[in-house]
Design a protein around this motif. Structure first.
Motif, PDB file in Angstrom:
ATOM      1  N   LEU A  23       8.848   4.979 -12.188  1.00 55.38           N
ATOM      2  CA  LEU A  23       8.565   3.902 -11.243  1.00 55.38           C
ATOM      3  C   LEU A  23       8.886   4.330  -9.814  1.00 55.38           C
ATOM      4  CD1 LEU A  23       9.882   0.773 -13.189  1.00 55.38           C
ATOM      5  CD2 LEU A  23       7.510   1.460 -12.828  1.00 55.38           C
ATOM      6  N   SER A  24      10.009   4.997  -9.619  1.00 56.87           N
ATOM      7  CA  SER A  24      10.376   5.452  -8.279  1.00 56.87           C
ATOM      8  C   SER A  24       9.372   6.472  -7.760  1.00 56.87           C
ATOM      9  CB  SER A  24      11.786   6.054  -8.288  1.00 56.87           C
ATOM     10  OG  SER A  24      12.751   5.093  -8.657  1.00 56.87           O
ATOM     11  N   THR A  25       8.907   7.351  -8.633  1.00 56.17           N
ATOM     12  CA  THR A  25       7.911   8.340  -8.218  1.00 56.17           C
ATOM     13  C   THR A  25       6.621   7.662  -7.768  1.00 56.17           C
ATOM     14  OG1 THR A  25       8.840   9.952  -9.779  1.00 56.17           O
ATOM     15  CG2 THR A  25       6.623  10.367  -8.960  1.00 56.17           C
ATOM     16  N   ILE A  26       6.172   6.676  -8.543  1.00 53.76           N
ATOM     17  CA  ILE A  26       4.947   5.962  -8.178  1.00 53.76           C
ATOM     18  C   ILE A  26       5.125   5.252  -6.839  1.00 53.76           C
ATOM     19  CG2 ILE A  26       3.443   4.042  -8.833  1.00 53.76           C
ATOM     20  CD1 ILE A  26       3.925   4.831 -11.744  1.00 53.76           C
ATOM     21  N   TRP A  27       6.251   4.562  -6.655  1.00 53.73           N
ATOM     22  CA  TRP A  27       6.475   3.840  -5.403  1.00 53.73           C
ATOM     23  C   TRP A  27       6.565   4.783  -4.211  1.00 53.73           C
ATOM     24  CZ3 TRP A  27      10.869   0.674  -8.108  1.00 53.73           C
ATOM     25  CH2 TRP A  27      10.282  -0.306  -8.908  1.00 53.73           C
ATOM     26  N   ASP A  28       7.262   5.918  -4.375  1.00 53.07           N
ATOM     27  CA  ASP A  28       7.461   6.823  -3.251  1.00 53.07           C
ATOM     28  C   ASP A  28       6.197   7.605  -2.916  1.00 53.07           C
ATOM     29  OD1 ASP A  28      10.062   5.974  -3.024  1.00 53.07           O
ATOM     30  OD2 ASP A  28      10.892   7.572  -4.252  1.00 53.07           O
ATOM     31  N   PHE A  29       5.350   7.839  -3.889  1.00 48.76           N
ATOM     32  CA  PHE A  29       4.065   8.468  -3.598  1.00 48.76           C
ATOM     33  C   PHE A  29       3.164   7.525  -2.803  1.00 48.76           C
ATOM     34  CE2 PHE A  29       4.723  12.131  -6.247  1.00 48.76           C
ATOM     35  CZ  PHE A  29       3.743  13.038  -5.858  1.00 48.76           C
ATOM     36  N   LYS A  30       3.350   6.219  -2.973  1.00 51.78           N
ATOM     37  CA  LYS A  30       2.463   5.244  -2.334  1.00 51.78           C
ATOM     38  C   LYS A  30       3.061   4.630  -1.068  1.00 51.78           C
ATOM     39  CE  LYS A  30       2.006   2.453  -5.734  1.00 51.78           C
ATOM     40  NZ  LYS A  30       1.517   1.278  -6.486  1.00 51.78           N
ATOM     41  N   VAL A  31       4.113   5.207  -0.522  1.00 55.72           N
ATOM     42  CA  VAL A  31       4.732   4.633   0.675  1.00 55.72           C
ATOM     43  C   VAL A  31       3.702   4.572   1.799  1.00 55.72           C
ATOM     44  CG1 VAL A  31       6.388   5.090   2.509  1.00 55.72           C
ATOM     45  CG2 VAL A  31       7.099   5.264   0.129  1.00 55.72           C
ATOM     46  N   PHE A  32       3.513   3.380   2.334  1.00 55.39           N
ATOM     47  CA  PHE A  32       2.555   3.211   3.430  1.00 55.39           C
ATOM     48  C   PHE A  32       3.120   2.329   4.543  1.00 55.39           C
ATOM     49  CE2 PHE A  32      -0.693   0.628   5.510  1.00 55.39           C
ATOM     50  CZ  PHE A  32      -1.507   1.610   6.033  1.00 55.39           C
ATOM     51  N   THR A  33       3.605   1.141   4.159  1.00 58.07           N
ATOM     52  CA  THR A  33       4.019   0.156   5.166  1.00 58.07           C
ATOM     53  C   THR A  33       5.102   0.709   6.075  1.00 58.07           C
ATOM     54  OG1 THR A  33       3.479  -1.632   3.631  1.00 58.07           O
ATOM     55  CG2 THR A  33       4.883  -2.180   5.510  1.00 58.07           C
ATOM     56  N   GLN A  34       6.157   1.269   5.486  1.00 54.76           N
ATOM     57  CA  GLN A  34       7.269   1.776   6.294  1.00 54.76           C
ATOM     58  C   GLN A  34       6.809   2.898   7.216  1.00 54.76           C
ATOM     59  OE1 GLN A  34       7.238   1.278   3.013  1.00 54.76           O
ATOM     60  NE2 GLN A  34       9.223   0.652   2.192  1.00 54.76           N
ATOM     61  N   GLN A  35       5.984   3.795   6.703  1.00 52.95           N
ATOM     62  CA  GLN A  35       5.519   4.898   7.536  1.00 52.95           C
ATOM     63  C   GLN A  35       4.618   4.400   8.658  1.00 52.95           C
ATOM     64  OE1 GLN A  35       3.393   7.961   5.462  1.00 52.95           O
ATOM     65  NE2 GLN A  35       3.456   9.372   7.190  1.00 52.95           N
ATOM     66  N   PHE A  36       3.740   3.461   8.354  1.00 55.31           N
ATOM     67  CA  PHE A  36       2.822   2.951   9.374  1.00 55.31           C
ATOM     68  C   PHE A  36       3.584   2.270  10.503  1.00 55.31           C
ATOM     69  CE2 PHE A  36      -0.157  -0.081  11.212  1.00 55.31           C
ATOM     70  CZ  PHE A  36      -1.316   0.674  11.335  1.00 55.31           C
ATOM     71  N   VAL A  37       4.615   1.492  10.149  1.00 55.39           N
ATOM     72  CA  VAL A  37       5.390   0.775  11.168  1.00 55.39           C
ATOM     73  C   VAL A  37       6.227   1.743  11.994  1.00 55.39           C
ATOM     74  CG1 VAL A  37       7.230  -0.915  11.527  1.00 55.39           C
ATOM     75  CG2 VAL A  37       5.423  -1.373   9.870  1.00 55.39           C
ATOM     76  N   LEU A  38       6.934   2.659  11.345  1.00 56.01           N
ATOM     77  CA  LEU A  38       7.801   3.581  12.078  1.00 56.01           C
ATOM     78  C   LEU A  38       7.001   4.523  12.969  1.00 56.01           C
ATOM     79  CD1 LEU A  38      10.446   4.521   9.349  1.00 56.01           C
ATOM     80  CD2 LEU A  38      10.657   2.839  11.181  1.00 56.01           C
ATOM     81  N   ALA A  39       5.853   4.979  12.489  1.00 57.34           N
ATOM     82  CA  ALA A  39       5.033   5.901  13.272  1.00 57.34           C
ATOM     83  C   ALA A  39       4.196   5.186  14.316  1.00 57.34           C
ATOM     84  CB  ALA A  39       4.138   6.712  12.348  1.00 57.34           C
ATOM     85  N   GLY A  40       4.097   3.862  14.219  1.00 58.00           N
ATOM     86  CA  GLY A  40       3.298   3.127  15.190  1.00 58.00           C
ATOM     87  C   GLY A  40       1.809   3.314  15.012  1.00 58.00           C
ATOM     88  N   GLY A  41       1.369   3.582  13.793  1.00 60.01           N
ATOM     89  CA  GLY A  41      -0.052   3.770  13.543  1.00 60.01           C
ATOM     90  C   GLY A  41      -0.325   5.094  12.859  1.00 60.01           C
ATOM     91  N   THR A  42      -1.472   5.653  13.151  1.00 59.28           N
ATOM     92  CA  THR A  42      -1.914   6.886  12.491  1.00 59.28           C
ATOM     93  C   THR A  42      -2.132   8.017  13.489  1.00 59.28           C
ATOM     94  OG1 THR A  42      -4.226   6.164  12.627  1.00 59.28           O
ATOM     95  CG2 THR A  42      -3.006   5.578  10.633  1.00 59.28           C
ATOM     96  N   GLN A  43      -1.401   7.986  14.622  1.00 58.39           N
ATOM     97  CA  GLN A  43      -1.624   9.009  15.637  1.00 58.39           C
ATOM     98  C   GLN A  43      -0.976  10.347  15.276  1.00 58.39           C
ATOM     99  OE1 GLN A  43      -0.422   5.930  16.342  1.00 58.39           O
ATOM    100  NE2 GLN A  43      -2.278   5.038  17.239  1.00 58.39           N
ATOM    101  N   ASP A  44       0.201  10.325  14.669  1.00 59.08           N
ATOM    102  CA  ASP A  44       0.941  11.548  14.383  1.00 59.08           C
ATOM    103  C   ASP A  44       0.513  12.097  13.023  1.00 59.08           C
ATOM    104  OD1 ASP A  44       2.664  13.642  14.306  1.00 59.08           O
ATOM    105  OD2 ASP A  44       4.510  12.456  14.256  1.00 59.08           O
ATOM    106  N   ARG A  45      -0.430  13.015  13.014  1.00 63.32           N
ATOM    107  CA  ARG A  45      -0.948  13.566  11.771  1.00 63.32           C
ATOM    108  C   ARG A  45       0.022  14.539  11.116  1.00 63.32           C
ATOM    109  NH1 ARG A  45      -6.430  13.109  10.842  1.00 63.32           N
ATOM    110  NH2 ARG A  45      -6.524  15.171   9.869  1.00 63.32           N
ATOM    111  N   SER A  46       1.024  15.016  11.845  1.00 62.70           N
ATOM    112  CA  SER A  46       1.976  15.959  11.259  1.00 62.70           C
ATOM    113  C   SER A  46       2.879  15.300  10.224  1.00 62.70           C
ATOM    114  CB  SER A  46       2.831  16.595  12.351  1.00 62.70           C
ATOM    115  OG  SER A  46       3.619  15.619  13.006  1.00 62.70           O
ATOM    116  N   THR A  47       2.960  13.987  10.234  1.00 65.63           N
ATOM    117  CA  THR A  47       3.801  13.263   9.276  1.00 65.63           C
ATOM    118  C   THR A  47       2.973  12.530   8.222  1.00 65.63           C
ATOM    119  OG1 THR A  47       3.876  11.315  10.714  1.00 65.63           O
ATOM    120  CG2 THR A  47       5.620  12.962  10.994  1.00 65.63           C
ATOM    121  N   PHE A  48       1.702  12.865   8.105  1.00 69.03           N
ATOM    122  CA  PHE A  48       0.846  12.165   7.150  1.00 69.03           C
ATOM    123  C   PHE A  48       1.284  12.438   5.719  1.00 69.03           C
ATOM    124  CE2 PHE A  48      -3.494  11.050   9.198  1.00 69.03           C
ATOM    125  CZ  PHE A  48      -2.837  10.233  10.092  1.00 69.03           C
TER     126      PHE A  48
END
Length: 329
Positions: free
Chosen positions: A256-281
Motif C-alpha cells: 500500500l505504501s509503495t502504491i501511494w508513494d508512486f502516485k504522489v501528486f498533490t504534495q509535489q504540485f503544491v510544493l513545486a508551484g506547478g510543473t515548471q521544475d522538470r528536474s523534480t518530475f
C-alpha cells in the motif's frame, strides 16, 4: 434383543430407512446475482475510466479531438515508443523509484516504532498520542502541503525563522551559512525531495502505526513472556516473535505504501508551484504535465499513466505471489 442398525446418510420413516435429505442449495446464479451490484459499481467507477485511458493512449489527441471537433487519430504504440525511448522518461522513472523506496522505508520504520510505543503506553496516554498522530492522517493532502510550504517559506517560514535564530557560528559550522532569509528550499532537487519526503512521511506514517498497533493486540502476550523468560531482549523479541507473526500485515502495508508513494501528486504540485521544475518530475506529475501543458498531448499523458498503472500492478502481483508461496510452505 436384536440391535437395529442404519446405514449412514439415512433416516427412519415408519420402520423403513430412507436416504437423508440434503439441504437445498441455492441456484448457481444466485451468488453472481448478489455480486452484480458491486461488480457494476467497480466497472463504472474503475474499469471503465481505466479502459478509456488505455484507449486514449493509443491515439494522438489534443483539444479538438477531446471536444469532438476532429476524430481521434489512431497511432498504435507510438506514444509508448516515444516515452520509453526518451532519456527524460528514464530520469523521471529513477526519481520515482528512489523517492518511493526512501519513503516506504521511512514510513514503515517510523510507523512501526510509533505503533510499538502506543502498545506500551497506558490507555489514556495511548488515546491522547493516537489522536494526535491521527490528525496528520486526517488532514487532507492539499491542506497539509500548503501548511508545510508555509513552514519552509524563504522569508516568513518557521524553519527559516528558527535557523536565523541560531548563533551565526553554530549555523555556519552545521550548515555552512548563517543567513537563511531568501534561501529557496524548493529550488534545488536535493532540498525539494527532502522536504517532499518529510511531508509524505508525516502524512503516511499514522496509518502504519495504527495498523501495527492493531496487529500487536492480536499477538498472544504469553509468547512475549516466554521469550523474555528465555533472556531475549526487546529487539530479539520483536524479530523472533512479533515480526514473524505480523509478516503478512507488514507485507500489505509495504504494498500500500509503495502504491501511494508512486502516485504522489498533490504534495509535489503544491510544493513545486506547478510543473515548471522538470528536474523534480515523477511519473504522476509527468503524466499530468504532458497531458495538460500547452499544447496538450492527452494521448502521451495517458500512455505514461498506463505505464505507471502497469508498474503498480506488477508490484502487487509480486507481493501476492510471495504470499501464496508462504501459505504453501
Amino acid at each position: 434383543m436384536s440391535t437395529l442398525t442404519r446405514e449412514p446418510g439415512t433416516r427412519r420413516t415408519r420402520g423403513r430407512d430412507l436416504p437423508a435429505r440434503r439441504p437445498r442449495r441455492p441456484g448457481t446464479g444466485v451468488p453472481y446475482l448478489l455480486l452484480a451490484p458491486t461488480l457494476l459499481v467497480i466497472g463504472v467507477l474503475l474499469l471503465w475510466p481505466l479502459g478509456q485511458v488505455a484507449v486514449m493512449s493509443l491515439h494522438e489527441m489534443g483539444i479538438r479531438e477531446l471536444r469532438g471537433d476532429r476524430p481521434w487519430s489512431f497511432v498504435g504504440l507510438e506514444n509508448y515508443t516515444q516515452i520509453l525511448s526518451d532519456p527524460f522518461f528514464r530520469t523521471v522513472l529513477r526519481n520515482t523509484v528512489l523517492f518511493a523506496a526512501a519513503n516506504v522505508a521511512l514510513t514503515m520504520v517510523l510507523g512501526t516504532l510509533v505503533g510499538l510505543l502506543l502498545n506500551r503506553l497506558g490507555k489514556r496516554m495511548a488515546g491522547f498520542v493516537g489522536a494526535a498522530v491521527m490528525l496528520a492522517w486526517a488532514t487532507p493532502a492539499l491542506t497539509g502541503a500548503i501548511v508545510w510550504k508555509w513552514i519552509f517559506d524563504d522569508t516568513s517560514g518557521l524553519v527559516t525563522w528558527f535557523l536565523n535564530e541560531l548563533p551565526d557560528g553554530l549555523s555556519s559550522a552545521l550548515f555552512g551559512r548563517a543567513e537563511w532569509t531568501g534561501y529557496g528550499w524548493f529550488n534545488s532537487p536535493l532540498t525539494f525531495f527532502t522536504v517532499l519526503t518529510l511531508v509524505v512521511v508525516w502524512h503516511s506514517f499514522p496509518f502504519v502505526a495504527v495498523s501495527v498497533l492493531a496487529g500487536l493486540k492480536s499477538v498472544p502476550g504469553e509468547l512475549h513472556e516466554a521469550a523474555r523468560v528465555d533472556g531475549a531482549g526487546p529487539w530479539r523479541v520483536f524479530w523472533s516473535v512479533t515480526f514473524p507473526l505480523l509478516r503478512p500485515l507488514f507485507g500489505v502495508l509495504v504494498v500500500l505504501s509503495t502504491i501511494w508513494d508512486f502516485k504522489v501528486f498533490t504534495q509535489q504540485f503544491v510544493l513545486a508551484g506547478g510543473t515548471q521544475d522538470r528536474s523534480t518530475f515523477m511519473l504522476a506529475i509527468y503524466s499530468y504535465a504532458e497531458a495538460f501543458s500547452p499544447p496538450p498531448k492527452y494521448g502521451l499523458g495517458a500512455a505514461i499513466a498506463v505505464v505507471l498503472t502497469l508498474i503498480l500492478l506488477a508490484v502487487t502481483g509480486v507481493y501476492v505471489r510471495l504470499i501464496l508461496r508462504q501459505e504453501e510452505t
